[in-house]
Enzyme design. Sequence first.
Site, PDB file in Angstrom:
ATOM      1  N   HIS A  72       2.809   9.281   1.514  1.00 13.09           N
ATOM      2  CA  HIS A  72       3.550  10.815   1.049  1.00 13.09           C
ATOM      3  C   HIS A  72       2.301  11.736   0.770  1.00 13.09           C
ATOM      4  O   HIS A  72       1.756  11.465  -0.173  1.00 13.09           O
ATOM      5  CB  HIS A  72       4.474  10.681   0.024  1.00 13.09           C
ATOM      6  CG  HIS A  72       5.828   9.676   0.378  1.00 13.09           C
ATOM      7  ND1 HIS A  72       6.156   8.779  -0.558  1.00 13.09           N
ATOM      8  CD2 HIS A  72       6.354   9.659   1.474  1.00 13.09           C
ATOM      9  CE1 HIS A  72       7.199   8.099  -0.033  1.00 13.09           C
ATOM     10  NE2 HIS A  72       7.345   8.654   1.202  1.00 13.09           N
TER      11      HIS A  72
ATOM     12  N   GLU B 209       1.414  13.235  -2.993  1.00 14.58           N
ATOM     13  CA  GLU B 209       1.082  12.310  -3.995  1.00 14.58           C
ATOM     14  C   GLU B 209      -0.453  12.177  -4.223  1.00 14.58           C
ATOM     15  O   GLU B 209      -0.952  11.165  -3.516  1.00 14.58           O
ATOM     16  CB  GLU B 209       2.070  11.220  -3.761  1.00 14.58           C
ATOM     17  CG  GLU B 209       3.495  11.547  -3.523  1.00 14.58           C
ATOM     18  CD  GLU B 209       4.270  10.150  -3.302  1.00 14.58           C
ATOM     19  OE1 GLU B 209       3.821   9.057  -3.208  1.00 14.58           O
ATOM     20  OE2 GLU B 209       5.521  10.331  -3.022  1.00 14.58           O
TER      21      GLU B 209
ATOM     22  N   HIS C 177       1.106   5.525  -5.030  1.00 12.69           N
ATOM     23  CA  HIS C 177       1.947   6.689  -5.026  1.00 12.69           C
ATOM     24  C   HIS C 177       2.210   7.404  -6.248  1.00 12.69           C
ATOM     25  O   HIS C 177       1.629   7.025  -7.251  1.00 12.69           O
ATOM     26  CB  HIS C 177       3.415   6.118  -4.514  1.00 12.69           C
ATOM     27  CG  HIS C 177       3.641   5.485  -2.980  1.00 12.69           C
ATOM     28  ND1 HIS C 177       4.070   6.377  -2.089  1.00 12.69           N
ATOM     29  CD2 HIS C 177       3.179   4.747  -2.519  1.00 12.69           C
ATOM     30  CE1 HIS C 177       4.153   5.736  -1.030  1.00 12.69           C
ATOM     31  NE2 HIS C 177       3.353   4.689  -1.214  1.00 12.69           N
TER      32      HIS C 177
ATOM     33  N   GLU D  74       3.638   3.360  -8.633  1.00  9.12           N
ATOM     34  CA  GLU D  74       4.016   4.600  -8.770  1.00  9.12           C
ATOM     35  C   GLU D  74       3.238   5.330  -9.892  1.00  9.12           C
ATOM     36  O   GLU D  74       3.436   4.707 -11.178  1.00  9.12           O
ATOM     37  CB  GLU D  74       5.314   4.664  -8.998  1.00  9.12           C
ATOM     38  CG  GLU D  74       6.378   4.230  -7.865  1.00  9.12           C
ATOM     39  CD  GLU D  74       6.386   5.565  -6.693  1.00  9.12           C
ATOM     40  OE1 GLU D  74       6.017   6.412  -6.817  1.00  9.12           O
ATOM     41  OE2 GLU D  74       6.696   5.111  -5.709  1.00  9.12           O
TER      42      GLU D  74
END
Length: 342
Positions: A63, A66, A155, A219
């Site tokens: 993404h 990010e 991410h 994450e």
Amino acid sequence: MTNSLFRQSFLSDTLNMQQSVEAKATTLSNGVRLQLHQRGVLEVIPANNSAETKNIILSSGIHGDETAPMELIDKIVHDIETGFQDVQARCLFIIAHPEATNAHTRFIEENLNRLFDEKEHQPSKELVIADQLKLLVKAFFDNTPVESRWHLDLHCAIRASKHYSFAISPKTRHPTRSKALVDFVNHSHVEALLLSNSPSSTFSWFSAEYYSAQALTMELGRVARIGENELERFTALDLTMRDLIAEVTPEHLPKPAITYRVSRTIVRLHQDFDFRFDDQVENFTSFMHGEVFGHDGDKPLMAKNDNEAIVFPNRNVAIGQRAALMVCEVKARFEDDQLVYD
């Protein structure tokens, strides 16, 4: 000193779309070989590459907005080039979607992290990238021992979270939840580990499902622009990634992550779909059993377990796509070197 492969740095050169990027290679004075395959794709081969060597993919930018993982990877690559970072593992560093990064957006046409299954997808810029990445993974893992394969896909979350960092272990047909992988999570001081309960279409799932890699989607905090990330909050992760590359045991103490199982996936089925909470709700917000938190058509969305928590809620996904994960905390244990829960 060996001439650098980069005009500025791995990250800067990747994002500079005005400059062409040619495949090239160099060997450092310590015998480590760097091969720049294409824009945003760098392979690093240790001097003593053998059948015992780990083969590790460290990917970022799936993404585009990010950026913290890109900065972490860029610093590691810089330290490899200068000789400061010891290299005993073969690594593939990826910054996947520079066009989206430059546009400060997750994607241009299609969510890239939904394109790694074998389904037919509509043509898009992201589909081209996904197909290229699949080929790169295949080439990287070909003729390597299964037990040597790792993939950490890094991410950042869109929203705030009760756990500032967390990792997701994809569900596969293979033993891809080893004690070594969980030890990595704990030494990284990642706060939570989610155990998926069904196949997905993410990059880490692809590597785990098709190549039996020890793989995670990680994450790390919230989305921010380059230079605005709180990288100091990922010191333990940075150290542990560097120790993994050097194939040494971390010296700092681990912090056990809280383990969750994914109890179910909420897929949007109707145009009339919404949550009862606003977009500021945190990941891992929990609900009482029976508490209604949204609707899909005329069907209420409600918690089916006490303290069932929501992760990645997104009311704006297309019909047929995942709108949220529901998770429950579990007590996990190891059985035949694999993390399991009752």
